[in-house]
Design a protein around this motif. Structure first.
Motif, mmCIF file in Angstrom:
data_model
loop_
_atom_site.group_PDB
_atom_site.id
_atom_site.type_symbol
_atom_site.label_atom_id
_atom_site.label_comp_id
_atom_site.label_asym_id
_atom_site.label_seq_id
_atom_site.Cartn_x
_atom_site.Cartn_y
_atom_site.Cartn_z
ATOM 1 N N ALA A 1 1.102 3.686 -3.260
ATOM 2 C CA ALA A 1 0.515 5.019 -3.094
ATOM 3 C C ALA A 1 1.540 6.099 -3.391
ATOM 4 O O ALA A 1 1.233 7.109 -4.037
ATOM 5 N N HIS B 1 -5.297 -4.062 -3.676
ATOM 6 C CA HIS B 1 -5.196 -4.017 -2.216
ATOM 7 C C HIS B 1 -6.535 -4.396 -1.575
ATOM 8 O O HIS B 1 -6.578 -5.163 -0.595
ATOM 9 N N ARG B 2 -7.629 -3.896 -2.120
ATOM 10 C CA ARG B 2 -8.952 -4.214 -1.580
ATOM 11 C C ARG B 2 -9.251 -5.699 -1.700
ATOM 12 O O ARG B 2 -9.714 -6.340 -0.745
ATOM 13 N N TRP C 1 -3.858 -0.466 -8.286
ATOM 14 C CA TRP C 1 -3.281 -0.919 -7.021
ATOM 15 C C TRP C 1 -4.312 -0.870 -5.904
ATOM 16 O O TRP C 1 -4.311 -1.745 -5.014
ATOM 17 N N GLN C 2 -5.190 0.118 -5.927
ATOM 18 C CA GLN C 2 -6.211 0.198 -4.886
ATOM 19 C C GLN C 2 -7.175 -0.985 -4.967
ATOM 20 O O GLN C 2 -7.579 -1.549 -3.937
ATOM 21 N N ARG D 1 0.829 -1.211 0.000
ATOM 22 C CA ARG D 1 0.000 0.000 0.000
ATOM 23 C C ARG D 1 0.861 1.257 0.000
ATOM 24 O O ARG D 1 0.645 2.175 -0.816
#
Length: 227
Positions: A15, A117-118, A113-114, A11
């Motif tokens: 980010a 990650h989720r 990427w979000q 993360r």
């Protein structure tokens, strides 16, 4: 390696890369990189492609047990052959070419990427996945390899632009432990290196003096086969 630690490293580093990329100009996106023949745009596209395998892996069946660790993933075999590298190059270039400008490419990376990650956060701790190369791995171990992609290629992207590396301590720590087999710290510091320098040296991005080469051999460094 602890799953929560790896997830946080993924993360934090993703980010940071997305945040930095949003500030790049058209000239920045066109700069050459040391990962020939890629320019910044192509190398960034490669990082996004490397993350985008995960949703399909998670949608697939879970193997009964893991057979390959993150360290074993980097063994030198056909996954790092010239033919496979040619495929990596064309996939990255093709992905990058599909966006009108760098900002759109950066925004797509951030969304990717979000989402990854989720999805990974919703999986049980012992989830096993099968990679596109056929390896059965703990999801947490495969995510270590994705931290490597974002962190090490982040160093390549920083070098292309002449930037100070933005490597996050969370990602640096995970990659350092992968390379040494031990929690990060004492060995590197006795060489006077920060995390970014250690990763540059240990992945062949900076030359080693004979003395440094001997010290890394004494550390039992894991040299990674990289495409």
């Amino acid at each position: 390696m602890n799953r929560d630690r790896v997830m946080e490293a993924f993360r934090a580093e993703s980010a940071r890369l997305g945040e930095v990329a949003l500030s790049w100009t058209d000239r920045d996106w066109a700069l050459p990189t040391r990962c020939e023949p890629w320019r910044v745009r192509d190398l960034f596209g490669h990082v996004r492609v490397a993350l985008a395998w995960l949703p399909g892996m998670l949608a697939g069946a879970s193997p009964d047990q893991a057979e390959v660790s993150a360290r074993q993933y980097y063994r030198p075999d056909e996954r790092f052959s010239a033919a496979t590298n040619d495929t990596r190059i064309s996939l990255a270039q093709g992905h990058a070419a599909g966006f009108p400008d760098g900002r759109a490419l950066a925004e797509d990376f951030i969304a990717t990427w979000q989402n990854v990650h989720r999805l990974c956060s919703a999986e049980p701790a012992g989830r096993v996945v099968r990679t596109r190369h056929g390896d059965a791995m703990l999801l947490s171990e495969f995510l270590v390899t994705r931290v490597v992609e974002v962190a090490v290629h982040g160093l390549d992207l920083a070098a292309a632009r002449g930037d100070t590396p933005w490597l996050t301590p969370e990602a640096g720590s995970v990659v350092e432990e992968l390379l040494t087999g031990r929690p990060e710290g004492a060995d590197r510091r006795t060489l006077g290196w920060d995390q970014a320098t250690f990763l540059e040296k240990a992945t062949g991005r900076q030359p080693l003096t004979p003395a440094e080469d001997r010290r890394l051999a004494d550390m039992n460094l894991q040299w990674l086969a990289l495409g």
